[in-house]
Design an enzyme around this catalytic site. Structure first.
Site, PDB file in Angstrom:
ATOM      1  N   ASP A   8     -34.198   8.126  33.238  1.00 25.98           N
ATOM      2  CA  ASP A   8     -33.794   6.965  32.452  1.00 25.98           C
ATOM      3  C   ASP A   8     -32.314   7.134  32.094  1.00 25.98           C
ATOM      4  OD1 ASP A   8     -33.710   8.911  30.433  1.00 25.98           O
ATOM      5  OD2 ASP A   8     -35.082   7.854  29.098  1.00 25.98           O
ATOM      6  N   CYS A  66     -34.992  12.929  31.359  1.00 24.23           N
ATOM      7  CA  CYS A  66     -34.730  11.975  30.286  1.00 24.23           C
ATOM      8  C   CYS A  66     -33.810  12.700  29.304  1.00 24.23           C
ATOM      9  CB  CYS A  66     -36.024  11.458  29.637  1.00 24.23           C
ATOM     10  SG  CYS A  66     -37.005  12.671  28.742  1.00 24.23           S
ATOM     11  N   GLY A  67     -33.563  12.141  28.162  1.00 29.05           N
ATOM     12  CA  GLY A  67     -32.616  12.769  27.242  1.00 29.05           C
ATOM     13  C   GLY A  67     -32.956  14.208  26.907  1.00 29.05           C
ATOM     14  N   GLY A  69     -36.087  15.645  28.047  1.00 28.13           N
ATOM     15  CA  GLY A  69     -37.060  16.123  29.016  1.00 28.13           C
ATOM     16  C   GLY A  69     -38.480  16.073  28.494  1.00 28.13           C
ATOM     17  N   GLY A  71     -40.192  13.516  26.746  1.00 33.17           N
ATOM     18  CA  GLY A  71     -40.907  12.280  27.061  1.00 33.17           C
ATOM     19  C   GLY A  71     -41.329  12.219  28.509  1.00 33.17           C
TER      20      GLY A  71
END
Length: 147
Positions: A8, A66-67, A69, A71
C-alpha cells in the site's frame, strides 16, 4: 523463483525498489500493486490477491509491505494456505522458512530501510523448508486448523 510483491502507500517506495532488486537476482516478479502512490489506499486490496496467489501456488513466495508490516501480516494469514510472518531480522527470515514453511514475508516500509530489506529478502528466498518430522507434525496441526 516466481515472487509476488504487494504494498500500500506505506510500503510503496520500498516495493518499487524491491522489484528491481528481485529482478537483479534473477527472479520473476509479479506485482500485485499498488501501481501508483495513493495515500488513502488500503493494504488488504493488494495483500489479499498476493496471498491468494501464494496459496494457489501461482507464485512461489510472496513479499508484502505496508507501513509497519503488521497489517499486511494479519490479512495475509487470513488466507488458508498462507504462512506469513513479519520479518525484521536475519534469523527469522530463514528460520521461518526452514522450520515453519513460511511462504509470505511482510516487512514495514516505514521501519526497514532498503539495505536491510535486501538482506531479509535474499535470506528469505534462499531458505528451504527442512521438513523434519517435528516440523511436518506441527504443519499438519496448522492445516487442520485451516479446515
Amino acid at each position: 523463483m516466481k515472487v509476488g510483491i504487494a504494498a500500500d502507500h506505506g510500503g510503496f517506495e520500498l516495493k518499487e525498489m524491491m522489484r528491481g532488486y528481485l529482478k537483479s537476482l534473477g527472479h520473476e516478479v509479479v506485482d500485485f500493486g499498488a501501481k501508483e502512490l495513493v495515500q488513502l489506499d488500503d493494504f488488504p486490496d493488494y495483500v489479499i490477491p498476493l496471498a491468494k496467489a501464494v496459496a494457489a501456488k501461482e507464485v512461489d513466495r510472496g513479499i508484502a509491505v505496508c507501513g509497519s508490516g503488521v497489517g499486511a501480516c494479519i490479512v495475509a494469514n487470513k488466507v488458508a494456505g498462507v504462512r506469513a510472518a513479519l520479518i525484521t531480522e536475519h534469523f527469522s527470515a530463514h528460520q521461518g522458512v526452514e522450520d515453519d514453511d513460511m511462504n509470505l514475508m511482510t516487512i514495514g516500509g516505514r521501519v526497514v530501510g532498503f539495505n536491510v530489506a535486501q538482506e531479509l529478502i535474499s535470506t528469505f528466498l534462499k531458505a528451504q523448508f527442512i521438513g523434519a518430522e517435528r516440523h511436518l507434525r506441527r504443519m499438519e496441526k496448522v492445516h487442520q486448523l485451516e479446515k
